[in-house]
Structures are given as C-alpha cells and as structure tokens.
Design a protein around this motif. Structure first.
Motif, PDB file in Angstrom:
ATOM      1  N   GLN A   1     -44.985  22.505 -11.570  1.00  9.53           N
ATOM      2  CA  GLN A   1     -45.352  22.821 -10.197  1.00  9.53           C
ATOM      3  C   GLN A   1     -46.803  22.413  -9.930  1.00  9.53           C
ATOM      4  O   GLN A   1     -47.144  22.013  -8.820  1.00  9.53           O
ATOM      5  CB  GLN A   1     -45.220  24.332  -9.986  1.00  9.53           C
ATOM      6  CG  GLN A   1     -44.215  24.747  -8.926  1.00  9.53           C
ATOM      7  CD  GLN A   1     -44.279  26.239  -8.705  1.00  9.53           C
ATOM      8  OE1 GLN A   1     -44.173  27.021  -9.656  1.00  9.53           O
ATOM      9  NE2 GLN A   1     -44.454  26.639  -7.470  1.00  9.53           N
TER      10      GLN A   1
ATOM     11  N   TYR B   1     -52.609  36.602 -14.492  1.00  3.14           N
ATOM     12  CA  TYR B   1     -51.391  37.398 -14.478  1.00  3.14           C
ATOM     13  C   TYR B   1     -50.901  37.669 -13.049  1.00  3.14           C
ATOM     14  O   TYR B   1     -49.797  38.112 -12.837  1.00  3.14           O
ATOM     15  CB  TYR B   1     -51.615  38.708 -15.226  1.00  3.14           C
ATOM     16  CG  TYR B   1     -52.130  39.799 -14.352  1.00  3.14           C
ATOM     17  CD1 TYR B   1     -51.255  40.735 -13.800  1.00  3.14           C
ATOM     18  CD2 TYR B   1     -53.470  39.891 -14.041  1.00  3.14           C
ATOM     19  CE1 TYR B   1     -51.717  41.721 -12.963  1.00  3.14           C
ATOM     20  CE2 TYR B   1     -53.934  40.867 -13.203  1.00  3.14           C
ATOM     21  CZ  TYR B   1     -53.049  41.770 -12.669  1.00  3.14           C
ATOM     22  OH  TYR B   1     -53.515  42.729 -11.836  1.00  3.14           O
ATOM     23  N   PHE B   2     -51.746  37.396 -12.062  1.00  2.00           N
ATOM     24  CA  PHE B   2     -51.413  37.687 -10.667  1.00  2.00           C
ATOM     25  C   PHE B   2     -50.670  36.559  -9.972  1.00  2.00           C
ATOM     26  O   PHE B   2     -50.115  36.729  -8.914  1.00  2.00           O
ATOM     27  CB  PHE B   2     -52.687  38.015  -9.894  1.00  2.00           C
ATOM     28  CG  PHE B   2     -53.759  36.995 -10.117  1.00  2.00           C
ATOM     29  CD1 PHE B   2     -53.783  35.850  -9.360  1.00  2.00           C
ATOM     30  CD2 PHE B   2     -54.716  37.175 -11.111  1.00  2.00           C
ATOM     31  CE1 PHE B   2     -54.757  34.897  -9.578  1.00  2.00           C
ATOM     32  CE2 PHE B   2     -55.695  36.219 -11.320  1.00  2.00           C
ATOM     33  CZ  PHE B   2     -55.715  35.079 -10.558  1.00  2.00           C
ATOM     34  N   TRP B   3     -50.710  35.382 -10.600  1.00  8.01           N
ATOM     35  CA  TRP B   3     -49.943  34.256 -10.047  1.00  8.01           C
ATOM     36  C   TRP B   3     -49.605  33.302 -11.184  1.00  8.01           C
ATOM     37  O   TRP B   3     -50.491  32.901 -11.936  1.00  8.01           O
ATOM     38  CB  TRP B   3     -50.710  33.505  -8.962  1.00  8.01           C
ATOM     39  CG  TRP B   3     -49.782  32.822  -8.018  1.00  8.01           C
ATOM     40  CD1 TRP B   3     -49.257  31.575  -8.127  1.00  8.01           C
ATOM     41  CD2 TRP B   3     -49.227  33.391  -6.840  1.00  8.01           C
ATOM     42  NE1 TRP B   3     -48.418  31.326  -7.095  1.00  8.01           N
ATOM     43  CE2 TRP B   3     -48.372  32.428  -6.284  1.00  8.01           C
ATOM     44  CE3 TRP B   3     -49.359  34.626  -6.188  1.00  8.01           C
ATOM     45  CZ2 TRP B   3     -47.654  32.648  -5.113  1.00  8.01           C
ATOM     46  CZ3 TRP B   3     -48.664  34.837  -5.025  1.00  8.01           C
ATOM     47  CH2 TRP B   3     -47.817  33.857  -4.493  1.00  8.01           C
ATOM     48  N   PHE B   4     -48.354  32.943 -11.285  1.00  2.37           N
ATOM     49  CA  PHE B   4     -47.956  32.089 -12.379  1.00  2.37           C
ATOM     50  C   PHE B   4     -47.229  30.850 -11.855  1.00  2.37           C
ATOM     51  O   PHE B   4     -46.550  30.891 -10.842  1.00  2.37           O
ATOM     52  CB  PHE B   4     -47.050  32.854 -13.350  1.00  2.37           C
ATOM     53  CG  PHE B   4     -46.547  32.003 -14.458  1.00  2.37           C
ATOM     54  CD1 PHE B   4     -47.395  31.624 -15.488  1.00  2.37           C
ATOM     55  CD2 PHE B   4     -45.239  31.535 -14.461  1.00  2.37           C
ATOM     56  CE1 PHE B   4     -46.944  30.803 -16.518  1.00  2.37           C
ATOM     57  CE2 PHE B   4     -44.783  30.724 -15.482  1.00  2.37           C
ATOM     58  CZ  PHE B   4     -45.638  30.361 -16.506  1.00  2.37           C
ATOM     59  N   ALA B   5     -47.414  29.752 -12.538  1.00  7.53           N
ATOM     60  CA  ALA B   5     -46.676  28.537 -12.215  1.00  7.53           C
ATOM     61  C   ALA B   5     -46.556  27.674 -13.460  1.00  7.53           C
ATOM     62  O   ALA B   5     -47.416  27.701 -14.336  1.00  7.53           O
ATOM     63  CB  ALA B   5     -47.374  27.769 -11.106  1.00  7.53           C
TER      64      ALA B   5
ATOM     65  N   ALA C   1     -54.299  29.255  -5.154  1.00  5.30           N
ATOM     66  CA  ALA C   1     -54.583  29.708  -6.520  1.00  5.30           C
ATOM     67  C   ALA C   1     -55.360  28.623  -7.262  1.00  5.30           C
ATOM     68  O   ALA C   1     -56.360  28.900  -7.935  1.00  5.30           O
ATOM     69  CB  ALA C   1     -53.283  30.041  -7.249  1.00  5.30           C
TER      70      ALA C   1
ATOM     71  N   THR D   1     -49.162  29.022  -1.376  1.00  6.52           N
ATOM     72  CA  THR D   1     -50.062  29.971  -2.021  1.00  6.52           C
ATOM     73  C   THR D   1     -50.543  29.444  -3.368  1.00  6.52           C
ATOM     74  O   THR D   1     -51.693  29.649  -3.748  1.00  6.52           O
ATOM     75  CB  THR D   1     -49.360  31.325  -2.211  1.00  6.52           C
ATOM     76  OG1 THR D   1     -48.821  31.723  -0.956  1.00  6.52           O
ATOM     77  CG2 THR D   1     -50.329  32.379  -2.703  1.00  6.52           C
TER      78      THR D   1
ATOM     79  N   VAL E   1     -56.144  36.495 -17.067  1.00  8.37           N
ATOM     80  CA  VAL E   1     -56.604  36.557 -15.689  1.00  8.37           C
ATOM     81  C   VAL E   1     -55.539  36.081 -14.712  1.00  8.37           C
ATOM     82  O   VAL E   1     -55.380  36.613 -13.627  1.00  8.37           O
ATOM     83  CB  VAL E   1     -57.898  35.721 -15.531  1.00  8.37           C
ATOM     84  CG1 VAL E   1     -58.338  35.691 -14.092  1.00  8.37           C
ATOM     85  CG2 VAL E   1     -58.990  36.308 -16.403  1.00  8.37           C
TER      86      VAL E   1
END
Lengths: 196, 196
Positions: free
Chosen positions: A48, A40-44, A15, A11, A38
């Motif tokens: 990674q 905030y819905f997916w972080f890495a 992103a 995933t 923006v």
DNA sequence: TGGGTATATGTCAAGATAGACCTATGTCTG
DNA sequence: CAGACATAGGTCTATCTTGACATATACCCA
C-alpha cells in the motif's frame, strides 16, 4: 463543495506525510515505521505504501532522491515538500470522524454464552497477557523517550510530544483491554469480581 | 490445510450469526442491531448485510421465511440453522487475531506539534466530550440491562452475559479515550498535569 | 400537497486493504 | 553450502467496505 477538497490522498497518505515531516525516509523505512510501537495507530503493508508514495509525488506533496548504495539495493528517499506540509496542516485542522471499531474478540465476547466457559476463560487470559505485553512495551518506550527527549516530551511544539501523546494513548488502551480480558476470564471461571 | 477451512463467511458473517443465535431477525433488523449501542464492536451498512445473508443462506448457515405485511413492506426473517450454530461455535473456539487499530485522531496526535495548540486543544476537548457522551450511554445501557436481566447478567451461559461483556468493554474504552483527550487538551493549553 | 422519516430490500461502482507473488543483493547461521 | 533474514522495490488479485443509487409503502407534519 464544487472543487475536489480531498484532492489527493487517503488517511494513509497523511500518516506518511506525518512521518516525513520528522525526517526523510524511503518507502521501506516508512513501512517499518508503520509497525511497532509508535505506528500502532495506523498500519499498512508495503504494497500500500509504494503506490501511495507515487500518488503523493504526483500530487506534489513529496519528492524523492535516488540514493545508490553499494552494499544494499538502491533506494528512493522521500521528503516533504512545502505543499505537503500545507496539506498536513490543513488535515490537522479539519474535522476528524470517529473510528469505526471492529474488534473480533469483542464480537466473540458477545456470543461467549455459547462457548465452553473454561476454554473461553483460557482464551481471554491469553489475550490479557498479549495486551499486558504490549502495555509493557509501550511503557518502556515512554521511559526510553524520557531519556532521549527530556523536557521536550511536554512541549506541544516538539515532535517528541507527538510520540509521547501516541504512546500514552497506547498505554491507556492496552491497560484497559488487558483488564477487561482478565475481568471476563474471572467471570467465566465463576470467581466473581467487583460490581460493574 | 488442504480443504478450505474458512469455507464460508467473513467476520461480518459471524456477527450476523451471533445476533441470529439470540432471535430471528430480518436484514433490516440486523443492520439496526449493528448500530448503537451493543453493535459498537462491529459495524456494517445494509449494503453489506444483504449480500452476506445471501451467502450465509447459500452455505446453509441461515434460512429465511418470507413474512407478508399489510402496513409495511414484506420482509425476510432469518433464523440460525444447526449448521450455522455449529459454525458459530467453531469460530468461537478458533484463534482470534489482534485487531489492526486505525484511528485518525491518534494519527493526528502524532503530528499535533505542527498544529496551532489552542485550536488543537479545542479539537481534543470536543472529542473528549463525544467519548464522554458515549460512556454515559453505555453506562445507562448497563443500568437498564441490570433491571432487565438481573442475576443473568453474571451467568456465563446467559445471552445477557454477552451484552454485559460488550458494554463493559465499551465503558472502559470510552472512559480511557475521553480521559486521554482531556489530558492532551490540558497539555496543549500549557496547564501541565501529572506524570506519565 | 409536499417533504421528511421509518420500514424494507436490494444493486453498483469506486476505493481501501490484505495477502500473495516477484526480483535483487548482502549477511549471518547452521 | 544452503537457507533464513534484512534491505529495497514493486505488481496483482481478490475481497472488504463505503457511499450512492434504486424502489416501494405508510405515516406524520407543515
């Protein structure tokens, strides 16, 4: 089922493709974009991002150009390939699994009857403020976006619309979270509030 | 900072301790409890639960009794020790980090400008219905709880209060999520709705 | 009789993630 | 001048998490 449908990426990969669909970026830039507000819905972490970019490139979904810089370290600017755009579209049309929610504060709420009510109320109020602050951030982000994007904010084929949708989700999420914390704090303080 | 403060367990460990603080359970029961509807805030497979219970026991936070059963496989019923209760209390008083949100649907929303609007609207409406169904589940769960627990629902020192708090969070979360999906679907269909 | 479900406990391999570590350069601040 | 910070790229290890595999009993239904 015989062939490997997922073929390439996790995933996180999508992103990154979603960000690159808007503009070319370096790994560093992508990592920054994956932060507030923006992302905030997916972080890495960047640890990674770099390996994932390498995987995406091996799979032919992105390509990079080395940009030599005098005043700063050189960088690799990645762009989406046609294959990458196709992969992104396929992912958008595929089924989406429900997120598995893991929230330590809600977990604590479940055991809050074992805690000191006054201390617990303070804790919940702190979290209420944190989420209220995020809410304000997202709201001002949306205001700024209105100025920047204008009517494009409401056009489903505009990149701005994606930002708009995500910000609106963030606003709803943070508002609800903050209100829940407040409610819980009030319960703990004995000043009962409205019915469920 | 010198000693290992976390000493023993992950967040999952505290989830299990929180469940065992209410009543003794087997690993199987704990896994079931970690599902709908109360355990919606933390999930784990049984393949994670069994090793974690072993770790907790090694650390002296839980203890088990083997129950031999004629009609079913034997089971190990775990209970909280005094050390376990103390560890749970310490965790409740410790700082809580914000959850890192990872939501694939919101991630898709960010790239939704690349998708077919009609198909995307259908997808969002499906998700709206799913979350509305969860909402209804939680609401009926709360109704049932009112019948079972009565006034204890509002007493911060009652175990029921913990369930109440979690259900209320679930209700708010699912309501907001469902409404966001609906809003997005309407935007995609061109039937614009109210302002942000 | 065969298959599915519920109960019950585990192991194992693969992948995702966090957090630490490492190297550079240039700027800004005390 | 020293240290912090932003830029820029990476590695490595340990843990978390998932999903598959494994075993066993009892029940119910076709």
């Amino acid at each position: 089922m015989s062939a490997r449908d997922k073929a390439i990426s996790s995933t996180l990969g999508y992103a990154l493709l979603g960000l690159l669909a808007r503009e070319e970026r370096s790994g560093y830039d992508l990592t920054q974009a994956l932060k507030n507000p923006v992302g905030y819905f997916w972080f890495a972490q960047h640890s990674q991002v770099y390996p994932e970019l390498a995987r995406l490139e091996t799979a032919g979904l992105v390509a990079h150009t080395l940009i030599e810089q005098a005043d700063r370290p050189d960088k690799k600017v990645y762009r989406l390939t046609d294959m990458g755009r196709a992969a992104l579209s396929a992912w958008l049309n595929a089924d989406t699994e429900l997120p598995r929610k893991r929230d330590e504060l809600v977990l604590k709420a479940y055991s809050i009857w074992l805690a000191d009510p006054a201390a617990a109320a303070r804790m919940m109020r702190e979290h209420a403020q944190t989420h209220a602050a995020h809410l304000a951030e997202f709201q001002s982000g949306l205001s700024n976006l209105e100025g920047e994007a204008g009517a494009a904010l409401w056009q489903p084929d505009s990149p701005w619309f994606g930002v708009h949708a995500v910000l609106r989700r963030g606003i709803g999420y943070e508002r609800e979270y903050s209100e829940w914390c407040e409610w819980l704090a009030q319960c703990l303080e004995g000043t009962e509030k409205g019915s469920p």
